[in-house]
Motif scaffolding. Structure first.
Motif, PDB file in Angstrom:
ATOM      1  N   ARG A  44       0.846  -1.199   0.000  1.00 31.93           N
ATOM      2  CA  ARG A  44       0.000   0.000   0.000  1.00 31.93           C
ATOM      3  C   ARG A  44       0.883   1.251   0.000  1.00 31.93           C
ATOM      4  O   ARG A  44       0.638   2.201  -0.733  1.00 31.93           O
ATOM      5  CB  ARG A  44      -0.929   0.009   1.209  1.00 31.93           C
ATOM      6  CG  ARG A  44      -1.873   1.207   1.200  1.00 31.93           C
ATOM      7  CD  ARG A  44      -2.885   1.116   2.297  1.00 31.93           C
ATOM      8  NE  ARG A  44      -3.768   0.028   1.980  1.00 31.93           N
ATOM      9  CZ  ARG A  44      -5.074   0.071   2.123  1.00 31.93           C
ATOM     10  NH1 ARG A  44      -5.647   1.153   2.582  1.00 31.93           N
ATOM     11  NH2 ARG A  44      -5.819  -0.956   1.824  1.00 31.93           N
ATOM     12  N   LEU A  47       2.301   1.858  -3.442  1.00 31.73           N
ATOM     13  CA  LEU A  47       1.325   2.492  -4.338  1.00 31.73           C
ATOM     14  C   LEU A  47       1.111   3.961  -3.990  1.00 31.73           C
ATOM     15  O   LEU A  47       1.034   4.817  -4.875  1.00 31.73           O
ATOM     16  CB  LEU A  47       0.001   1.730  -4.295  1.00 31.73           C
ATOM     17  CG  LEU A  47       0.049   0.309  -4.868  1.00 31.73           C
ATOM     18  CD1 LEU A  47      -1.243  -0.433  -4.578  1.00 31.73           C
ATOM     19  CD2 LEU A  47       0.350   0.337  -6.351  1.00 31.73           C
ATOM     20  N   GLU A  48       1.025   4.251  -2.707  1.00 30.01           N
ATOM     21  CA  GLU A  48       0.833   5.643  -2.278  1.00 30.01           C
ATOM     22  C   GLU A  48       2.033   6.505  -2.662  1.00 30.01           C
ATOM     23  O   GLU A  48       1.875   7.661  -3.037  1.00 30.01           O
ATOM     24  CB  GLU A  48       0.574   5.698  -0.776  1.00 30.01           C
ATOM     25  CG  GLU A  48      -0.795   5.164  -0.401  1.00 30.01           C
ATOM     26  CD  GLU A  48      -0.998   5.001   1.093  1.00 30.01           C
ATOM     27  OE1 GLU A  48      -0.048   5.213   1.883  1.00 30.01           O
ATOM     28  OE2 GLU A  48      -2.133   4.635   1.482  1.00 30.01           O
ATOM     29  N   TYR A  52      -0.911   6.987  -5.970  1.00 28.53           N
ATOM     30  CA  TYR A  52      -2.199   6.324  -6.151  1.00 28.53           C
ATOM     31  C   TYR A  52      -2.918   6.185  -4.822  1.00 28.53           C
ATOM     32  O   TYR A  52      -2.297   5.977  -3.785  1.00 28.53           O
ATOM     33  CB  TYR A  52      -2.031   4.935  -6.768  1.00 28.53           C
ATOM     34  CG  TYR A  52      -1.148   4.910  -7.995  1.00 28.53           C
ATOM     35  CD1 TYR A  52      -1.078   5.989  -8.868  1.00 28.53           C
ATOM     36  CD2 TYR A  52      -0.368   3.798  -8.276  1.00 28.53           C
ATOM     37  CE1 TYR A  52      -0.267   5.959  -9.987  1.00 28.53           C
ATOM     38  CE2 TYR A  52       0.452   3.760  -9.403  1.00 28.53           C
ATOM     39  CZ  TYR A  52       0.491   4.847 -10.246  1.00 28.53           C
ATOM     40  OH  TYR A  52       1.301   4.815 -11.351  1.00 28.53           O
ATOM     41  N   GLN A  53      -4.229   6.275  -4.876  1.00 27.64           N
ATOM     42  CA  GLN A  53      -5.050   6.045  -3.693  1.00 27.64           C
ATOM     43  C   GLN A  53      -5.581   4.617  -3.778  1.00 27.64           C
ATOM     44  O   GLN A  53      -6.357   4.297  -4.682  1.00 27.64           O
ATOM     45  CB  GLN A  53      -6.209   7.035  -3.632  1.00 27.64           C
ATOM     46  CG  GLN A  53      -7.125   6.799  -2.464  1.00 27.64           C
ATOM     47  CD  GLN A  53      -8.382   7.656  -2.544  1.00 27.64           C
ATOM     48  OE1 GLN A  53      -8.539   8.487  -3.431  1.00 27.64           O
ATOM     49  NE2 GLN A  53      -9.289   7.424  -1.623  1.00 27.64           N
ATOM     50  N   SER A  54      -5.155   3.770  -2.860  1.00 25.90           N
ATOM     51  CA  SER A  54      -5.586   2.378  -2.858  1.00 25.90           C
ATOM     52  C   SER A  54      -7.012   2.290  -2.338  1.00 25.90           C
ATOM     53  O   SER A  54      -7.303   2.708  -1.223  1.00 25.90           O
ATOM     54  CB  SER A  54      -4.651   1.544  -1.981  1.00 25.90           C
ATOM     55  OG  SER A  54      -5.090   0.220  -1.927  1.00 25.90           O
ATOM     56  N   TYR A  57      -7.693  -4.022  -1.755  1.00 25.66           N
ATOM     57  CA  TYR A  57      -6.760  -5.100  -2.046  1.00 25.66           C
ATOM     58  C   TYR A  57      -7.611  -6.285  -2.483  1.00 25.66           C
ATOM     59  O   TYR A  57      -8.498  -6.718  -1.759  1.00 25.66           O
ATOM     60  CB  TYR A  57      -5.950  -5.440  -0.797  1.00 25.66           C
ATOM     61  CG  TYR A  57      -5.135  -6.696  -0.915  1.00 25.66           C
ATOM     62  CD1 TYR A  57      -5.448  -7.821  -0.155  1.00 25.66           C
ATOM     63  CD2 TYR A  57      -4.055  -6.765  -1.777  1.00 25.66           C
ATOM     64  CE1 TYR A  57      -4.699  -8.981  -0.260  1.00 25.66           C
ATOM     65  CE2 TYR A  57      -3.304  -7.915  -1.889  1.00 25.66           C
ATOM     66  CZ  TYR A  57      -3.623  -9.013  -1.140  1.00 25.66           C
ATOM     67  OH  TYR A  57      -2.896 -10.159  -1.250  1.00 25.66           O
ATOM     68  N   PHE A 100      -4.628  -4.757  -6.786  1.00 20.73           N
ATOM     69  CA  PHE A 100      -5.245  -3.662  -6.057  1.00 20.73           C
ATOM     70  C   PHE A 100      -6.139  -2.892  -7.021  1.00 20.73           C
ATOM     71  O   PHE A 100      -5.907  -2.901  -8.232  1.00 20.73           O
ATOM     72  CB  PHE A 100      -4.184  -2.689  -5.527  1.00 20.73           C
ATOM     73  CG  PHE A 100      -3.322  -3.243  -4.449  1.00 20.73           C
ATOM     74  CD1 PHE A 100      -3.590  -2.963  -3.116  1.00 20.73           C
ATOM     75  CD2 PHE A 100      -2.230  -4.042  -4.747  1.00 20.73           C
ATOM     76  CE1 PHE A 100      -2.783  -3.478  -2.110  1.00 20.73           C
ATOM     77  CE2 PHE A 100      -1.419  -4.558  -3.756  1.00 20.73           C
ATOM     78  CZ  PHE A 100      -1.692  -4.275  -2.434  1.00 20.73           C
ATOM     79  N   VAL A 102      -7.119   1.028  -7.583  1.00 21.06           N
ATOM     80  CA  VAL A 102      -6.650   2.339  -7.139  1.00 21.06           C
ATOM     81  C   VAL A 102      -7.392   3.451  -7.878  1.00 21.06           C
ATOM     82  O   VAL A 102      -8.018   3.220  -8.916  1.00 21.06           O
ATOM     83  CB  VAL A 102      -5.125   2.504  -7.349  1.00 21.06           C
ATOM     84  CG1 VAL A 102      -4.348   1.420  -6.617  1.00 21.06           C
ATOM     85  CG2 VAL A 102      -4.756   2.540  -8.813  1.00 21.06           C
ATOM     86  N   HIS A 105      -4.782   7.501 -10.820  1.00 20.87           N
ATOM     87  CA  HIS A 105      -3.785   6.844 -11.672  1.00 20.87           C
ATOM     88  C   HIS A 105      -3.819   7.502 -13.048  1.00 20.87           C
ATOM     89  O   HIS A 105      -4.893   7.821 -13.556  1.00 20.87           O
ATOM     90  CB  HIS A 105      -4.133   5.355 -11.788  1.00 20.87           C
ATOM     91  CG  HIS A 105      -3.076   4.519 -12.415  1.00 20.87           C
ATOM     92  ND1 HIS A 105      -2.879   4.468 -13.769  1.00 20.87           N
ATOM     93  CD2 HIS A 105      -2.161   3.687 -11.870  1.00 20.87           C
ATOM     94  CE1 HIS A 105      -1.889   3.641 -14.033  1.00 20.87           C
ATOM     95  NE2 HIS A 105      -1.432   3.148 -12.894  1.00 20.87           N
ATOM     96  N   SER A 128      -0.715  -2.250 -15.020  1.00 21.52           N
ATOM     97  CA  SER A 128      -2.004  -1.646 -14.701  1.00 21.52           C
ATOM     98  C   SER A 128      -2.963  -1.846 -15.861  1.00 21.52           C
ATOM     99  O   SER A 128      -2.538  -2.120 -16.993  1.00 21.52           O
ATOM    100  CB  SER A 128      -1.832  -0.154 -14.382  1.00 21.52           C
ATOM    101  OG  SER A 128      -1.232   0.531 -15.458  1.00 21.52           O
TER     102      SER A 128
END
Length: 168
Positions: A44, A47-48, A52-54, A57, A100, A102, A105, A128
């Protein structure tokens, strides 16, 4: 006052054993796939750190051993051609691909499926794809770039060089 019959007592004993089982089923049914295991916090953060905002999962999408044979076949050739590192350093290692969903992106204003490649518990890259998309055949890096954007050579030249490099 009458004493309970054997059948009544036996039925109560059966219920006592059934109650813990029902509680276990209830607890398992209340857990969702969107809950990220605590050991996945590093992913996480990964990704952050990319901005990106998760949202959720989704679990393990795939797990495989990376080999020379695998890396020269589709779709793995495309997936690994978009990674920032030389894939040969991961030959013989288990690649676990964790999915994930997100937001924020560059690939889409909506939600994006991000597949993080994990080796020995550490993220090493990924791919992605627009979430819920009906498109087929699209390949994007974890940053939302195509192979053509990441490789300095025309696709056919890159492909031939890739196969020559990793099929020996």
């Amino acid at each position: 006052m009458s004493t309970p019959s054997f059948a009544t007592l036996h039925g109560l004993k059966g219920l006592k054993g059934l109650i813990p089982l029902l509680l276990l089923v209830f607890v398992m049914g209340c857990t969702t796939k969107n809950e990220m295991p605590s050991e996945q916090a590093v992913l996480r953060t990964y990704l952050e750190d990319k901005g990106y905002q998760s949202i959720s999962y989704e679990g393990i999408a795939e797990s495989y051993e990376l080999t020379k044979q695998k890396i020269v076949t589709l779709p793995y050739m495309m997936y690994w051609g978009m990674q920032p590192e030389d894939p040969s350093k991961y030959f013989g290692k288990t690649i676990t691909v964790k999915k994930f969903i997100v937001k924020n992106h560059p690939l889409s204003q909506g939600e994006v499926d991000v597949y993080v490649y994990v080796v020995d518990g550490q993220p090493i890259g990924g791919t992605s794809y627009p979430h819920g998309s009906k498109m087929y055949g699209g390949y994007w890096s974890i940053e939302g770039k195509t192979l053509e954007e990441l490789q300095p050579k025309p696709f056919q030249v890159w492909r031939q060089d890739w196969v020559n490099r990793y099929s020996r």
